[in-house]
Design an enzyme around this catalytic site. Sequence first.
Site, PDB file in Angstrom:
ATOM      1  N   ALA A  23       0.817  -1.224   0.000  1.00  0.00           N
ATOM      2  CA  ALA A  23       0.000   0.000   0.000  1.00  0.00           C
ATOM      3  C   ALA A  23       0.847   1.270   0.000  1.00  0.00           C
ATOM      4  O   ALA A  23       0.431   2.319  -0.485  1.00  0.00           O
ATOM      5  CB  ALA A  23      -0.929  -0.016   1.207  1.00  0.00           C
ATOM      6  N   GLN A 101       0.649  -6.570  -3.574  1.00  0.00           N
ATOM      7  CA  GLN A 101      -0.444  -6.910  -2.656  1.00  0.00           C
ATOM      8  C   GLN A 101      -1.605  -5.943  -2.866  1.00  0.00           C
ATOM      9  O   GLN A 101      -2.675  -6.124  -2.304  1.00  0.00           O
ATOM     10  CB  GLN A 101       0.033  -6.822  -1.205  1.00  0.00           C
ATOM     11  CG  GLN A 101       1.187  -7.751  -0.881  1.00  0.00           C
ATOM     12  CD  GLN A 101       1.790  -7.454   0.475  1.00  0.00           C
ATOM     13  OE1 GLN A 101       1.482  -8.090   1.481  1.00  0.00           O
ATOM     14  NE2 GLN A 101       2.668  -6.449   0.516  1.00  0.00           N
ATOM     15  N   HIS A 137      -3.368 -10.229  -4.417  1.00  0.00           N
ATOM     16  CA  HIS A 137      -4.626 -10.144  -3.669  1.00  0.00           C
ATOM     17  C   HIS A 137      -5.804  -9.790  -4.561  1.00  0.00           C
ATOM     18  O   HIS A 137      -6.874  -9.439  -4.062  1.00  0.00           O
ATOM     19  CB  HIS A 137      -4.511  -9.100  -2.546  1.00  0.00           C
ATOM     20  CG  HIS A 137      -3.534  -9.522  -1.484  1.00  0.00           C
ATOM     21  ND1 HIS A 137      -3.118  -8.675  -0.492  1.00  0.00           N
ATOM     22  CD2 HIS A 137      -2.869 -10.680  -1.268  1.00  0.00           C
ATOM     23  CE1 HIS A 137      -2.253  -9.303   0.288  1.00  0.00           C
ATOM     24  NE2 HIS A 137      -2.075 -10.523  -0.175  1.00  0.00           N
ATOM     25  N   CYS A 170     -25.669 -11.801  -9.626  1.00  0.00           N
ATOM     26  CA  CYS A 170     -25.382 -12.029 -11.044  1.00  0.00           C
ATOM     27  C   CYS A 170     -26.670 -12.432 -11.761  1.00  0.00           C
ATOM     28  O   CYS A 170     -27.635 -12.852 -11.115  1.00  0.00           O
ATOM     29  CB  CYS A 170     -24.341 -13.154 -11.120  1.00  0.00           C
ATOM     30  SG  CYS A 170     -23.925 -13.710 -12.776  1.00  0.00           S
ATOM     31  N   ASN A 235      11.054   1.439   2.470  1.00  0.00           N
ATOM     32  CA  ASN A 235       9.877   1.573   3.316  1.00  0.00           C
ATOM     33  C   ASN A 235      10.129   2.620   4.400  1.00  0.00           C
ATOM     34  O   ASN A 235      11.207   2.623   5.006  1.00  0.00           O
ATOM     35  CB  ASN A 235       9.518   0.229   3.954  1.00  0.00           C
ATOM     36  CG  ASN A 235       8.041   0.163   4.330  1.00  0.00           C
ATOM     37  OD1 ASN A 235       7.169   0.260   3.461  1.00  0.00           O
ATOM     38  ND2 ASN A 235       7.766   0.038   5.625  1.00  0.00           N
ATOM     39  N   ASP A 252      11.087   8.098   0.898  1.00  0.00           N
ATOM     40  CA  ASP A 252       9.755   8.033   0.294  1.00  0.00           C
ATOM     41  C   ASP A 252       9.865   7.352  -1.074  1.00  0.00           C
ATOM     42  O   ASP A 252      10.821   7.609  -1.829  1.00  0.00           O
ATOM     43  CB  ASP A 252       9.228   9.472   0.132  1.00  0.00           C
ATOM     44  CG  ASP A 252       7.777   9.504  -0.337  1.00  0.00           C
ATOM     45  OD1 ASP A 252       6.919   9.941   0.433  1.00  0.00           O
ATOM     46  OD2 ASP A 252       7.516   9.047  -1.466  1.00  0.00           O
ATOM     47  N   VAL A 253       8.898   6.513  -1.392  1.00  0.00           N
ATOM     48  CA  VAL A 253       8.971   5.772  -2.668  1.00  0.00           C
ATOM     49  C   VAL A 253       9.057   6.707  -3.871  1.00  0.00           C
ATOM     50  O   VAL A 253       9.697   6.399  -4.892  1.00  0.00           O
ATOM     51  CB  VAL A 253       7.764   4.826  -2.849  1.00  0.00           C
ATOM     52  CG1 VAL A 253       7.834   3.639  -1.918  1.00  0.00           C
ATOM     53  CG2 VAL A 253       6.439   5.560  -2.687  1.00  0.00           C
TER      54      VAL A 253
HETATM   55  N1  APR Z   1       7.133   5.767   0.903  1.00  0.00           N
HETATM   56  C1  APR Z   1       7.654   4.642   1.473  1.00  0.00           C
HETATM   57  N2  APR Z   1       6.953   3.854   2.326  1.00  0.00           N
HETATM   58  C2  APR Z   1       5.680   4.230   2.623  1.00  0.00           C
HETATM   59  C3  APR Z   1       5.082   5.387   2.073  1.00  0.00           C
HETATM   60  C4  APR Z   1       5.875   6.175   1.180  1.00  0.00           C
HETATM   61  N3  APR Z   1       5.380   7.294   0.605  1.00  0.00           N
HETATM   62  N4  APR Z   1       3.818   5.515   2.586  1.00  0.00           N
HETATM   63  C5  APR Z   1       3.636   4.465   3.410  1.00  0.00           C
HETATM   64  N5  APR Z   1       4.750   3.697   3.436  1.00  0.00           N
HETATM   65  C6  APR Z   1       4.943   2.443   4.172  1.00  0.00           C
HETATM   66  C7  APR Z   1       4.422   2.471   5.598  1.00  0.00           C
HETATM   67  O1  APR Z   1       5.447   2.861   6.479  1.00  0.00           O
HETATM   68  C8  APR Z   1       4.007   1.012   5.815  1.00  0.00           C
HETATM   69  O2  APR Z   1       5.024   0.276   6.468  1.00  0.00           O
HETATM   70  O3  APR Z   1       4.170   1.477   3.499  1.00  0.00           O
HETATM   71  C9  APR Z   1       3.798   0.448   4.414  1.00  0.00           C
HETATM   72  C10 APR Z   1       2.353   0.053   4.133  1.00  0.00           C
HETATM   73  O4  APR Z   1       2.036  -1.022   4.984  1.00  0.00           O
HETATM   74  P1  APR Z   1       0.528  -1.519   5.107  1.00  0.00           P
HETATM   75  O5  APR Z   1      -0.389  -0.375   5.260  1.00  0.00           O
HETATM   76  O6  APR Z   1       0.529  -2.612   6.135  1.00  0.00           O
HETATM   77  O7  APR Z   1       0.194  -2.147   3.672  1.00  0.00           O
HETATM   78  P2  APR Z   1       0.609  -3.560   3.089  1.00  0.00           P
HETATM   79  O8  APR Z   1       1.954  -3.974   3.560  1.00  0.00           O
HETATM   80  O9  APR Z   1       0.404  -3.476   1.630  1.00  0.00           O
HETATM   81  O10 APR Z   1      -0.508  -4.532   3.711  1.00  0.00           O
HETATM   82  C11 APR Z   1      -0.501  -5.886   3.249  1.00  0.00           C
HETATM   83  O11 APR Z   1      -2.569  -6.288   4.433  1.00  0.00           O
HETATM   84  O12 APR Z   1      -4.660  -5.559   5.067  1.00  0.00           O
HETATM   85  C12 APR Z   1      -3.986  -6.372   4.192  1.00  0.00           C
HETATM   86  O13 APR Z   1      -4.747  -7.045   2.071  1.00  0.00           O
HETATM   87  C13 APR Z   1      -4.221  -5.936   2.771  1.00  0.00           C
HETATM   88  O14 APR Z   1      -2.681  -6.045   0.901  1.00  0.00           O
HETATM   89  C14 APR Z   1      -2.824  -5.601   2.242  1.00  0.00           C
HETATM   90  C15 APR Z   1      -1.929  -6.389   3.173  1.00  0.00           C
END
Ligand code: APR
Length: 266
Positions: A23, A101, A137, A170, A235, A252-253
């Site tokens: 995310a 994901q 996902h 459906c 991250n 930051d990404v």
């Molecule tokens: N740059 C770098 N890192 C970032 C940025 C950014 N701009 N913004 C957020 N992050 C990091 C946060 O620090 C966090 O550790 O991205 C990470 C997002 O983590 P989550 O919110 O847990 O998302 P994710 O890892 O994709 O979750 C996995 O969990 O709820 C389920 O199905 C859902 O696919 C999801 C899965």
Amino acid sequence: MDDLERLAAAVRRGDTVVAFTGAGISAPSGVPTFRGDDGVWDEFDEGQFAYGRFQRDPEGFWRDRVELQRLLFDEEYDPNAAHEALAAMGRDGDLEAILTQNTDGLHGEAAAAVGDGAAEGNADGGTVPETTVLELHGNSQRVRCTDCGTRRDGDPIVERAAAGELPPTCDCGGVFKPDVVLFGERLPGAVIQRARSLARESDVFLAIGTSLVVEPAASLPRLAASTGGTVGIVNLESTPCDDVADIVSREDVTDALPRLRDLVVE
Ligand code: APR
């Protein structure tokens, strides 16, 4: 050499480079993350969207899902510079696959845009390498009928649910389900096997914008490291896989990935 320069050197040396995103790569596009500040799971209870609830109470599931879809996907989110950098690396032939994901479809949109832009062919005029985008996902922009398996564009179905058709059904009478892997639902075997083989084969495994807490996906960096791959994590916050990473960037990404791509093609 700083972290990204070392990572770029590994990507240049590597034959098979795999990106694994969460995310955090879509956060700069405005898509809420699940954890951390203002995370989705602060506002909603994960259990509301679990597979067991969908099976037990499809009407209540869809009532809540309409709210979640509005939060996550109502706006027209666009790919950001990080999505575009990965798509460009794919066009350059520097990226074998993007495993995500995320269910927002933004990697596919960025790849399609780069694909159009690359219609003129890449630097040497060759064909544009196909970068696999594997949505572990699923994709929230689609729904699937649980009886006949028909897949449909999600927006009109979500709107029908918002207008009171709970659950939306459906033409065959089956109940529609968001075309995503719900909590408690197994990932399709073929998808996770493909993701695992890509992690095993990777010379460089980039984990980008993910907290690496959700299994089985969160084991992929360890798998890559166990077969000698270089693991890079980009991250903002620490992750449970930092200990197996050769390189960890807290940038930051939208800064790190365009710079990584520029360093690779330098
Ligand atoms: N740059 C770098 N890192 C970032 C940025 C950014 N701009 N913004 C957020 N992050 C990091 C946060 O620090 C966090 O550790 O991205 C990470 C997002 O983590 P989550 O919110 O847990 O998302 P994710 O890892 O994709 O979750 C996995 O969990 O709820 C389920 O199905 C859902 O696919 C999801 C899965």
